[in-house]
Design a protein around this motif. Structure first.
Motif, PDB file in Angstrom:
ATOM      1  N   ALA A  41       0.834  -1.216   0.000  1.00 30.01           N
ATOM      2  CA  ALA A  41       0.000   0.000   0.000  1.00 30.01           C
ATOM      3  C   ALA A  41       0.866   1.263   0.000  1.00 30.01           C
ATOM      4  O   ALA A  41       0.554   2.238  -0.690  1.00 30.01           O
ATOM      5  CB  ALA A  41      -0.946   0.003   1.202  1.00 30.01           C
ATOM      6  N   LEU A  42       1.960   1.240   0.751  1.00 27.86           N
ATOM      7  CA  LEU A  42       2.880   2.383   0.786  1.00 27.86           C
ATOM      8  C   LEU A  42       3.585   2.533  -0.565  1.00 27.86           C
ATOM      9  O   LEU A  42       3.762   3.648  -1.076  1.00 27.86           O
ATOM     10  CB  LEU A  42       3.899   2.211   1.913  1.00 27.86           C
ATOM     11  N   SER A  43       3.954   1.417  -1.166  1.00 27.85           N
ATOM     12  CA  SER A  43       4.580   1.424  -2.485  1.00 27.85           C
ATOM     13  C   SER A  43       3.632   2.026  -3.524  1.00 27.85           C
ATOM     14  O   SER A  43       4.027   2.863  -4.338  1.00 27.85           O
ATOM     15  CB  SER A  43       4.958  -0.009  -2.877  1.00 27.85           C
ATOM     16  N   ASP A  44       2.372   1.611  -3.485  1.00 34.12           N
ATOM     17  CA  ASP A  44       1.371   2.145  -4.425  1.00 34.12           C
ATOM     18  C   ASP A  44       1.178   3.648  -4.221  1.00 34.12           C
ATOM     19  O   ASP A  44       1.088   4.418  -5.176  1.00 34.12           O
ATOM     20  CB  ASP A  44       0.029   1.424  -4.264  1.00 34.12           C
ATOM     21  N   TRP A  45       1.150   4.088  -2.950  1.00 34.31           N
ATOM     22  CA  TRP A  45       1.006   5.510  -2.637  1.00 34.31           C
ATOM     23  C   TRP A  45       2.189   6.296  -3.200  1.00 34.31           C
ATOM     24  O   TRP A  45       2.018   7.330  -3.844  1.00 34.31           O
ATOM     25  CB  TRP A  45       0.897   5.699  -1.121  1.00 34.31           C
ATOM     26  N   ALA A  46       3.403   5.798  -2.951  1.00 36.22           N
ATOM     27  CA  ALA A  46       4.611   6.480  -3.435  1.00 36.22           C
ATOM     28  C   ALA A  46       4.608   6.547  -4.958  1.00 36.22           C
ATOM     29  O   ALA A  46       4.901   7.590  -5.547  1.00 36.22           O
ATOM     30  CB  ALA A  46       5.863   5.754  -2.935  1.00 36.22           C
ATOM     31  N   PHE A  47       4.258   5.430  -5.600  1.00 35.55           N
ATOM     32  CA  PHE A  47       4.193   5.380  -7.064  1.00 35.55           C
ATOM     33  C   PHE A  47       3.241   6.450  -7.585  1.00 35.55           C
ATOM     34  O   PHE A  47       3.580   7.225  -8.481  1.00 35.55           O
ATOM     35  CB  PHE A  47       3.716   3.992  -7.517  1.00 35.55           C
ATOM     36  N   GLU A  48       2.041   6.498  -7.003  1.00 28.76           N
ATOM     37  CA  GLU A  48       1.019   7.442  -7.463  1.00 28.76           C
ATOM     38  C   GLU A  48       1.464   8.891  -7.287  1.00 28.76           C
ATOM     39  O   GLU A  48       1.259   9.726  -8.172  1.00 28.76           O
ATOM     40  CB  GLU A  48      -0.280   7.182  -6.697  1.00 28.76           C
ATOM     41  N   LYS A  49       2.098   9.187  -6.150  1.00 22.53           N
ATOM     42  CA  LYS A  49       2.555  10.563  -5.890  1.00 22.53           C
ATOM     43  C   LYS A  49       3.663  10.979  -6.864  1.00 22.53           C
ATOM     44  O   LYS A  49       3.706  12.128  -7.300  1.00 22.53           O
ATOM     45  CB  LYS A  49       3.073  10.698  -4.452  1.00 22.53           C
ATOM     46  N   ILE A  50       4.575  10.078  -7.185  1.00 23.42           N
ATOM     47  CA  ILE A  50       5.711  10.416  -8.043  1.00 23.42           C
ATOM     48  C   ILE A  50       5.330  10.373  -9.523  1.00 23.42           C
ATOM     49  O   ILE A  50       5.654  11.273 -10.284  1.00 23.42           O
ATOM     50  CB  ILE A  50       6.918   9.475  -7.775  1.00 23.42           C
ATOM     51  N   VAL A  51       4.635   9.321  -9.929  1.00 27.10           N
ATOM     52  CA  VAL A  51       4.315   9.118 -11.348  1.00 27.10           C
ATOM     53  C   VAL A  51       3.083   9.917 -11.769  1.00 27.10           C
ATOM     54  O   VAL A  51       2.950  10.294 -12.932  1.00 27.10           O
ATOM     55  CB  VAL A  51       4.153   7.611 -11.653  1.00 27.10           C
ATOM     56  N   GLY A  52       2.172  10.154 -10.816  1.00 23.80           N
ATOM     57  CA  GLY A  52       0.987  10.947 -11.131  1.00 23.80           C
ATOM     58  C   GLY A  52      -0.198  10.126 -11.628  1.00 23.80           C
ATOM     59  O   GLY A  52      -1.170  10.675 -12.122  1.00 23.80           O
ATOM     60  N   GLU A  53      -0.110   8.815 -11.508  1.00 23.10           N
ATOM     61  CA  GLU A  53      -1.250   7.971 -11.862  1.00 23.10           C
ATOM     62  C   GLU A  53      -1.234   6.721 -10.996  1.00 23.10           C
ATOM     63  O   GLU A  53      -0.211   6.363 -10.432  1.00 23.10           O
ATOM     64  CB  GLU A  53      -1.220   7.596 -13.346  1.00 23.10           C
ATOM     65  N   LYS A  54      -2.393   6.078 -10.906  1.00 25.82           N
ATOM     66  CA  LYS A  54      -2.480   4.857 -10.100  1.00 25.82           C
ATOM     67  C   LYS A  54      -1.720   3.728 -10.792  1.00 25.82           C
ATOM     68  O   LYS A  54      -1.705   3.658 -12.011  1.00 25.82           O
ATOM     69  CB  LYS A  54      -3.945   4.448  -9.930  1.00 25.82           C
TER      70      LYS A  54
END
Length: 127
Positions: A41-54
């Motif tokens: 869940a933390l990995s997905d959150w970080a991905f979304e914040k940096i990449v800008g998409e889910k």
């Protein structure tokens, strides 16, 4: 100076270990400290914040490591080496970077990671 963080998302921890070795061997990066396992869940959150998409794909292994290169240089080298994992570069100063560093001590150390030795052949350094 703060280290850049790389987020490695892949199907197994074995592939994450190969990706880390590739960063060192082919990307010329130095891993600072020990890579850590983070919750999906933390990995997905970080991905979304940096990449800008889910994230489109679910992965089973999520690892963070600190490297010695500035973000732009790290991204350039990643484009050249194509490691066997999805890797996101997290720049120092970002909210994601601050949050990961704040929680760093709570993450489990990735077992099995050994950086290539830069010592006399046949003599292993103890960590």
């Amino acid at each position: 100076m703060l280290n850049t963080i790389v987020l490695i998302r892949t199907d197994s921890f074995d592939k994450a270990l190969v990706a880390l070795a590739d960063l060192i061997r082919y990307g010329g990066m130095e891993i600072r400290g020990k890579p850590r396992i983070i919750p999906p869940a933390l990995s997905d959150w970080a991905f979304e914040k940096i990449v800008g998409e889910k994230p489109k794909k679910k992965y089973r292994a999520h690892v963070v490591a600190q490297i010695d290169l500035p973000p732009a240089k790290a991204i350039g080298r990643l484009r050249e080496i194509h490691p066997p994992a999805h890797i996101v570069v997290i720049p120092p100063g970002s909210n994601v970077h601050r949050e990961l560093l704040r929680m760093w001590g709570t993450f489990e150390v990735l077992k099995g990671f050994h950086r290539p030795r830069k010592s006399v052949k046949g003599v292993e350094n103890e960590e």
